[in-house]
Scaffold this active site. Structure first.
Site, PDB file in Angstrom:
ATOM      1  CD  GLU A  41      -2.472   1.791   0.362  1.00 23.53           C
ATOM      2  OE1 GLU A  41      -2.291   2.952  -0.063  1.00 23.53           O
ATOM      3  OE2 GLU A  41      -3.330   1.016  -0.115  1.00 23.53           O
ATOM      4  CG  ASN A 120      -6.305   5.694   3.367  1.00 24.05           C
ATOM      5  OD1 ASN A 120      -6.692   6.517   2.545  1.00 24.05           O
ATOM      6  ND2 ASN A 120      -7.080   4.711   3.804  1.00 24.05           N
ATOM      7  CG  MET A 124     -11.417   6.309  -1.864  1.00 22.98           C
ATOM      8  SD  MET A 124     -12.480   7.013  -3.122  1.00 22.98           S
ATOM      9  CE  MET A 124     -11.389   8.281  -3.787  1.00 22.98           C
ATOM     10  CB  THR A 129     -21.601   6.495   2.283  1.00 26.04           C
ATOM     11  OG1 THR A 129     -21.744   5.775   1.055  1.00 26.04           O
ATOM     12  CG2 THR A 129     -21.209   7.932   1.987  1.00 26.04           C
ATOM     13  CG  HIS A 444     -19.588   5.379  -6.925  1.00 32.11           C
ATOM     14  ND1 HIS A 444     -20.940   5.587  -6.726  1.00 32.11           N
ATOM     15  CD2 HIS A 444     -19.041   5.313  -5.689  1.00 32.11           C
ATOM     16  CE1 HIS A 444     -21.193   5.647  -5.432  1.00 32.11           C
ATOM     17  NE2 HIS A 444     -20.052   5.487  -4.781  1.00 32.11           N
ATOM     18  CG  ASN A 478     -15.436  -0.001  -7.495  1.00 34.64           C
ATOM     19  OD1 ASN A 478     -15.800  -1.078  -7.033  1.00 34.64           O
ATOM     20  ND2 ASN A 478     -15.458   1.118  -6.789  1.00 34.64           N
ATOM     21  CB  THR A 490     -18.010  -1.023  -2.636  1.00 45.49           C
ATOM     22  OG1 THR A 490     -17.623   0.347  -2.796  1.00 45.49           O
ATOM     23  CG2 THR A 490     -16.963  -1.743  -1.794  1.00 45.49           C
TER      24      THR A 490
END
Length: 515
Positions: A41, A120, A124, A129, A444, A478, A490
């Site tokens: 990462e 990170n 995401m 959400t 997205h 995606n 997702t």
């Protein structure tokens, strides 16, 4: 600073730690536990356990610090930042994300002005959400439906993400919101397409607080406890090694020291998001015709209303109680081919439009509606890469080519009318007109390494997610989704990753059985 020790060789190298990359690590840990796995990462670890959603960080200052550290190669440690997309022409990034600095709009095109990334551990999924609706109608992948696989893969994705529909059952106004929407929307819909609770990657602890799923949930205890799995943060993969036409490993740079190492691998999985996955393939000289093409985002329209007949819930002292979505929950209006948008309805923390000073909004009374539109897929919508210019990580610079078609404009116009109709069913509009978010705001992005049945120039990978012409190299996320979707992608991206991970696990276990 001490030199990091990377392994000389592993069975599987995974590039990226978002939900799709985590899915490969989890499935391999479950099905081929003897396989050695290295996950790389580029960003830092910002939460505990690694990959956890920042919403689960109770302290607001610590949460903001984690968000700032996720904001790419120029991330700041202090509070001097601008976050949150607002109703203006300014390019702004949401907390925890950073914008594509240049190349987001070609001359004469619409572009994706707020195309954004997160760097990170967890990607995401540390900031999302958590909405996990299943695809419907033309969103679904026909060749996986024909084999009867898609729904089972989606169910497995729901297991890995920890999807529930009951986290907000105690919300006092959730049922009322659904009833009001259903009254104007359900009559022409099949039972499974009617207004309903939004499936969410979230659960409620026994003592009350919500826990939002990130990649930590996908990895699970089985992966974290796997002695053959290692996560390397702040590690930039700059190239996929190819020998005799087959993936043979990766070249990785320690971001902290600048030192570079080759890590050999039998299988390489690139799960670096829908823009950086094709970027890495391009940088590696792996350039199938469809690479970066069929890029699609979801145009997003938002609208806010004040609920009618709303009475705030109060505590024992008469103080109004509030919290994101705690009043109205999260409601889903599914995509259908007849209504080609996906609806998400939830309480807003605060009004998106400044109210009069003498007319404060009761906590929880402002409901936000969002409609996401499926894109008219075009091969010309693409991300291209420079052979000379570089980005903040030293990787090939991106140039987005993206244009709304006449069909897209018609869909957006229709969605604007629809969202007003739905909003008025719930309450009184705060503004007469809905707002179309800047393109790229949905986050997205899809299609750039799309899956297909044949190596015909219109897809990048097989139904197993293995790149055409590059055995041993898999893509994930995606970007693999080949259809135009309006729903949050997702869950579908994770479902497709499950299939690819199973394929690798089967090959590894078959090799062991033959020894």
């Amino acid at each position: 600073m001490s030199t990091r020790v990377y392994p000389a060789q592993v069975d599987v190298a995974i590039v990226g730690s978002g939900p799709a990359g985590a899915t490969y690590a989890r499935i391999l840990s479950e099905r081929a536990s003897s396989a050695t796995i290295a996950m790389f990462e580029v960003g830092p670890t910002v939460s505990d356990p690694p990959g956890a959603h920042v919403k689960n960080i109770a302290d607001a200052d610590e949460r903001a610090h984690a968000q700032r550290r996720s904001e790419g190669p120029h991330a700041r440690e202090d509070d001097d930042r601008v976050g949150g997309i607002v109703k203006s022409a300014q390019r702004r990034a949401r907390p925890g994300t950073y914008l594509l600095e240049s190349g987001y709009q070609a001359d004469g095109e619409d572009g994706l002005p707020v195309a954004a990334f997160s760097s990170n551990v967890g990607g995401m999924a540390a900031h999302w959400t958590g909405a996990c609706p299943r695809p419907n109608d033309s969103e679904r992948i026909g060749f996986l439906d024909e084999t009867g696989e898609l729904d089972e893969l989606l169910s497995e994705g729901e297991r890995l993400l920890g999807v529930t529909t009951d986290a907000f059952d105690a919300s006092p106004y959730a049922g009322i919101v659904r009833e009001r929407l259903a009254a104007v929307e359900d009559a022409h819909r099949d039972a499974d397409e009617r207004v309903q609770r939004m499936p969410l990657a979230v659960h409620r602890r026994d003592d009350g607080p919500l826990v939002w799923s990130g990649s930590d949930v996908v990895l699970g205890d089985i992966t974290r406890g796997n002695p053959n799995f290692t996560l390397f943060d702040e590690s930039l993969v700059t190239r996929v090694l190819v020998e005799d036409g087959r993936a043979a490993g990766v070249v990785v740079t320690d971001v902290r020291t600048g030192e570079r190492r080759d890590v050999r691998a039998r299988f390489v999985v690139v799960a670096a998001d829908a823009l950086r996955t094709p970027q890495l393939l391009w940088a590696s000289g792996i350039r199938p015709d469809a690479l970066g093409r069929y890029l699609n985002d979801q145009a997003q329209i938002v609208f806010a209303v004040r609920m009618r007949d709303f009475t705030p819930v109060v505590d024992a002292d008469g103080v109004p109680q509030t919290g994101l979505s705690e009043y109205t929950g999260v409601t889903w209006v599914p995509f259908t081919d007849d209504m080609p948008f996906h609806g998400q309805v939830m309480q807003l923390d605060a009004s998106p439009v400044k109210l009069a000073d003498d007319d404060p909004a009761a906590p929880g009374s402002i409901v936000g509606l969002g409609l996401f539109c499926a894109k008219d897929l075009q091969a010309s919508d693409r991300v291209a890469f420079s052979d000379s210019d570089v980005d903040g990580y030293g990787m090939p610079a991106m140039q987005l080519h993206y244009t709304l078609s006449d069909r897209d404009h018609a869909t957006i116009d229709r969605a604007k009318a629809e969202i007003v109709r739905l909003g008025k069913a719930i309450g009184d509009p705060l503004d007469d007109r809905p707002f179309v978010m800047p393109l790229g705001a949905s986050l997205h992005y899809q299609g750039t390494v799309r899956m297909g049945l044949a190596d015909d120039g219109a897809s990048v990978c097989s139904p197993d997610s293995e790149v055409w012409g590059a055995p041993g190299l898999f893509v994930a996320g995606n970007g693999v989704i080949p259809t135009a979707t309006a729903c949050n992608p997702t869950l579908t991206g994770v479902a497709l990753a499950v299939r690819g991970a199973r394929h690798i696990a089967d090959e590894i276990t078959a090799d062991l059985a033959s020894v």
